[in-house]
Design a protein around this motif. Structure first.
Motif, PDB file in Angstrom:
ATOM      1  N   LEU A 104      11.064  -3.516  11.977  1.00 26.22           N
ATOM      2  CA  LEU A 104      11.342  -2.841  10.708  1.00 26.22           C
ATOM      3  C   LEU A 104      12.833  -2.606  10.528  1.00 26.22           C
ATOM      4  O   LEU A 104      13.365  -2.744   9.426  1.00 26.22           O
ATOM      5  N   GLU A 134      14.067  -4.154  -1.674  1.00 25.76           N
ATOM      6  CA  GLU A 134      13.156  -3.216  -1.018  1.00 25.76           C
ATOM      7  C   GLU A 134      12.118  -3.978  -0.202  1.00 25.76           C
ATOM      8  O   GLU A 134      11.619  -4.998  -0.655  1.00 25.76           O
ATOM      9  N   ILE A 135      11.745  -3.438   0.962  1.00 22.66           N
ATOM     10  CA  ILE A 135      10.652  -4.055   1.724  1.00 22.66           C
ATOM     11  C   ILE A 135       9.295  -3.560   1.220  1.00 22.66           C
ATOM     12  O   ILE A 135       8.277  -4.196   1.466  1.00 22.66           O
ATOM     13  N   THR A 136       9.309  -2.444   0.505  1.00 21.04           N
ATOM     14  CA  THR A 136       8.072  -1.874  -0.036  1.00 21.04           C
ATOM     15  C   THR A 136       7.299  -2.910  -0.855  1.00 21.04           C
ATOM     16  O   THR A 136       7.884  -3.592  -1.690  1.00 21.04           O
ATOM     17  N   ARG A 138       5.969  -5.737  -0.048  1.00 16.81           N
ATOM     18  CA  ARG A 138       6.036  -7.167   0.343  1.00 16.81           C
ATOM     19  C   ARG A 138       4.814  -7.542   1.183  1.00 16.81           C
ATOM     20  O   ARG A 138       4.006  -6.688   1.545  1.00 16.81           O
ATOM     21  N   ARG A 154       0.667  -1.116  11.090  1.00 15.18           N
ATOM     22  CA  ARG A 154       0.432   0.291  10.745  1.00 15.18           C
ATOM     23  C   ARG A 154       1.640   0.854   9.992  1.00 15.18           C
ATOM     24  O   ARG A 154       1.510   1.471   8.921  1.00 15.18           O
ATOM     25  N   LEU A 155       2.832   0.619  10.530  1.00 11.54           N
ATOM     26  CA  LEU A 155       4.040   1.108   9.858  1.00 11.54           C
ATOM     27  C   LEU A 155       4.249   0.387   8.523  1.00 11.54           C
ATOM     28  O   LEU A 155       4.672   1.001   7.539  1.00 11.54           O
ATOM     29  N   ALA A 158       2.506   1.874   5.667  1.00 10.67           N
ATOM     30  CA  ALA A 158       3.180   3.048   5.100  1.00 10.67           C
ATOM     31  C   ALA A 158       4.176   2.622   4.021  1.00 10.67           C
ATOM     32  O   ALA A 158       4.442   3.361   3.080  1.00 10.67           O
ATOM     33  N   PHE A 159       4.711   1.405   4.151  1.00  9.43           N
ATOM     34  CA  PHE A 159       5.605   0.850   3.119  1.00  9.43           C
ATOM     35  C   PHE A 159       4.802   0.061   2.067  1.00  9.43           C
ATOM     36  O   PHE A 159       5.372  -0.762   1.356  1.00  9.43           O
ATOM     37  N   HIS A 160       3.504   0.315   2.002  1.00 14.46           N
ATOM     38  CA  HIS A 160       2.624  -0.316   1.005  1.00 14.46           C
ATOM     39  C   HIS A 160       2.657  -1.837   1.057  1.00 14.46           C
ATOM     40  O   HIS A 160       2.537  -2.503   0.020  1.00 14.46           O
TER      41      HIS A 160
ATOM     42  N   THR B  97      11.447   5.534  -3.770  1.00 16.29           N
ATOM     43  CA  THR B  97      11.150   4.398  -2.883  1.00 16.29           C
ATOM     44  C   THR B  97      12.429   3.852  -2.251  1.00 16.29           C
ATOM     45  O   THR B  97      12.537   3.718  -1.024  1.00 16.29           O
ATOM     46  N   GLN B  98      13.413   3.539  -3.089  1.00 14.34           N
ATOM     47  CA  GLN B  98      14.640   2.936  -2.555  1.00 14.34           C
ATOM     48  C   GLN B  98      15.440   3.919  -1.696  1.00 14.34           C
ATOM     49  O   GLN B  98      16.062   3.521  -0.712  1.00 14.34           O
ATOM     50  N   GLU B 101      13.740   4.308   1.681  1.00 14.11           N
ATOM     51  CA  GLU B 101      14.020   3.093   2.466  1.00 14.11           C
ATOM     52  C   GLU B 101      15.461   3.110   2.981  1.00 14.11           C
ATOM     53  O   GLU B 101      15.731   2.729   4.125  1.00 14.11           O
ATOM     54  N   LEU B 108      17.476   3.923  11.440  1.00 12.27           N
ATOM     55  CA  LEU B 108      17.062   2.880  12.384  1.00 12.27           C
ATOM     56  C   LEU B 108      18.279   2.053  12.806  1.00 12.27           C
ATOM     57  O   LEU B 108      18.484   1.774  13.991  1.00 12.27           O
ATOM     58  N   ARG B 154       6.984  11.345   4.166  1.00 13.28           N
ATOM     59  CA  ARG B 154       5.741  10.564   4.300  1.00 13.28           C
ATOM     60  C   ARG B 154       5.958   9.388   5.254  1.00 13.28           C
ATOM     61  O   ARG B 154       5.176   9.169   6.196  1.00 13.28           O
ATOM     62  N   LEU B 155       7.049   8.655   5.042  1.00 12.41           N
ATOM     63  CA  LEU B 155       7.334   7.521   5.928  1.00 12.41           C
ATOM     64  C   LEU B 155       7.664   8.003   7.342  1.00 12.41           C
ATOM     65  O   LEU B 155       7.275   7.379   8.327  1.00 12.41           O
ATOM     66  N   ALA B 158       4.786   8.508   9.532  1.00 12.90           N
ATOM     67  CA  ALA B 158       4.265   7.265  10.123  1.00 12.90           C
ATOM     68  C   ALA B 158       4.969   6.962  11.442  1.00 12.90           C
ATOM     69  O   ALA B 158       4.392   6.356  12.336  1.00 12.90           O
ATOM     70  N   PHE B 159       6.227   7.405  11.571  1.00  9.38           N
ATOM     71  CA  PHE B 159       6.971   7.265  12.831  1.00  9.38           C
ATOM     72  C   PHE B 159       6.747   8.489  13.745  1.00  9.38           C
ATOM     73  O   PHE B 159       7.545   8.729  14.638  1.00  9.38           O
ATOM     74  N   SER B 281      18.174  -0.129  -7.311  1.00 12.84           N
ATOM     75  CA  SER B 281      17.049  -0.994  -6.945  1.00 12.84           C
ATOM     76  C   SER B 281      16.914  -2.084  -7.993  1.00 12.84           C
ATOM     77  O   SER B 281      17.185  -1.866  -9.173  1.00 12.84           O
ATOM     78  N   GLU B 282      16.465  -3.236  -7.562  1.00  6.49           N
ATOM     79  CA  GLU B 282      16.079  -4.296  -8.511  1.00  6.49           C
ATOM     80  C   GLU B 282      15.010  -3.788  -9.461  1.00  6.49           C
ATOM     81  O   GLU B 282      14.849  -4.290 -10.559  1.00  6.49           O
TER      82      GLU B 282
END
Lengths: 316, 316
Positions: A104, A134-136, A138, A154-155, A158-160, B97-98, B101, B108, B154-155, B158-159, B281-282
């Protein structure tokens, strides 16, 4: 009973093991050379595996169980181990947290174009025009989806993301929306924005990816390999990149490691390289030892270990 | 009824709006200068907001509603808008969202040390010794936790992170394990591995972070600001970094933007900078227009808009 290690743990962990299992002798050595004198007496061997040769197994006549502190066993003398019916287990499962984070981190980093922002900071340039994605939402396809792939899926949920697994056996897998068998891989690759390869090295997975596999992928696809570098040759990969079959490759593993300086992968503009580090973690030894403890308790009770037992014929 | 824009949408989106609301006149202009001639007739103004001056509001005598296509309204002539009782709404919520992320990508990236791997790749050096850390299981404190903070939390869950919110009002918030009010911020900062600031700019939030705030943080804390740069002065931040009160700062926003070349932040080894891009964001314009459509339907039915209505006294 003697437990011999060919790697040092931490002082603290070694003391804890000695105290917890006070009826067992432990000898902690930093490598196989230092451990060599004790092989004859060892009942259990705890090792990273890559320096164990046939002659070591021959010498260790009392050996009943080898626990390998990694996931790959392809460098070990498997014929000798199988013939002697020595139990072989590994630490499959303890790589999942760090490897899912790695994947990720790399996908986010590439889509957010962070290396370009980094260069602009060095140049002291405030450049708002750099493109980000955005990776959301994809689609992620994991080839070789075991415990690491499930954790990544799983992760990704969370990013849909839509998550697709390619496995030997098909069937349902937690956190995967779709599961394809190997012979249906075309459909799995065609849909993917991100292809993450987590294939182990076996006879079947050497050179797994052909020119066709990359043709089936989207031109905008990102191919991330954190399994074994032998799954794709440098030629096939370079051709796919140069022919614009895919957009980018992120490689934590390469066909030869360390990657030779003359490899074109180092400076290819469509390649991001890391030196086979995705499985490493500050938490690696504590997690591995926790698994060893649990396995040892099973071994003491039943004289066998079911946790992460390796089927040598299958190679994993 | 006339809807005037001071920014161009895409051709496709403009055509869709014209067709969907065929009883309404639309004039799409690229900036306030080009739109100026039509201000007198406009009922509704769609704008990014930063180029709207008092004289524009004065001229727009029929104006009933301004929809700002950003989250910040601090550069607008709020007194004039309030006096005229013009409805003011923004696109709060479409940044989540953006921005979530962005925050995860940066955390990370920093914990995985990816800029160092990038440099090693340029040098063609296979260096396995570079230190990496996992974000899994850490503690995240979000200061100014609204919809963006909730999405980040929320994300982060997940971690397997512990999530803490600091808000004006306290109370429960989805995805947050603990919620502290502003006057309890010390406890929220002391626990955090990651502090993410998403404070808007209001009279109360200018210079919000004092020397003490950074002293309360762990020495290993990462401070990430993606709210407004005015929340912390350059002096306070530089002193905290130079005195090792925290480990690193990740700044998408700075007190002055663009950041002046002479600022020490550019080349500080403990600072990662991006040029106020986390909210971009795009998908920005499509998401903003979807919100405008929904708001416009409410306006046509009820002559008012409840979605994202701004209370000018509070400033958000």
């Amino acid at each position: 009973m003697l437990i011999l290690t060919t790697t040092r743990l931490t002082d603290e962990i070694e003391q804890e093991l000695i105290q917890e299992f006070d009826e067992i002798r432990f000898i902690f050595k930093e490598n196989i050379e230092a451990a060599d004198n004790h092989l004859e007496e060892a009942d259990i061997l705890l090792t990273f595996g890559s320096d164990i040769r046939r002659e070591h197994i021959k010498k260790a006549t009392k050996l009943k169980w080898i626990m390998v502190l990694s996931a790959g066993i392809n460098q070990m003398p498997l014929g000798e181990i199988q013939e002697r019916k020595i139990l072989l287990t590994n630490v499959r499962g303890i790589h999942k947290t760090q490897m899912a984070e790695y994947a990720l981190a790399m996908l986010l980093n590439y889509y957010q174009n962070l290396f370009t922002y980094y260069k602009r900071q060095q140049e002291k340039v405030w450049d708002k025009s750099i493109k980000r994605r955005e990776i959301t939402g994809r689609t992620l396809t994991v080839v070789g989806a075991g415990s690491i792939g499930s954790e990544l899926a799983r992760l990704s949920k969370a990013f849909h993301m839509k998550t697709i697994a390619v496995t030997n056996s098909g069937g349902e897998r937690p956190y995967f929306d779709q599961v394809y068998q190997n012979d249906q891989i075309k459909e799995a690759l065609e849909q993917a924005d991100f292809i993450v390869s987590i294939l182990p090295e076996t006879e079947k997975t050497k050179g797994y990816y052909s020119k066709d596999h990359f043709k089936w992928m989207k031109q905008s696809a990102i191919f991330l390999n954190m399994g074994r570098g032998s799954a794709v040759t440098e030629n096939v990969l370079l051709q796919a990149l140069n022919d614009n079959e895919i957009e980018h490759a992120i490689l934590d593993v390469t066909p030869i490691e360390p990657l030779p300086r003359e490899s074109q992968l180092w400076s290819h503009e469509k390649v991001t390289l890391t030196p086979h580090i995705s499985g490493g973690s500050e938490q690696y030894i504590p997690r591995a030892v926790a698994l060893f403890r649990e396995s040892l308790m099973e071994f003491l009770e039943t004289s066998t270990v079911s946790i992460n037992k390796i089927n040598i014929d299958k190679g994993y």
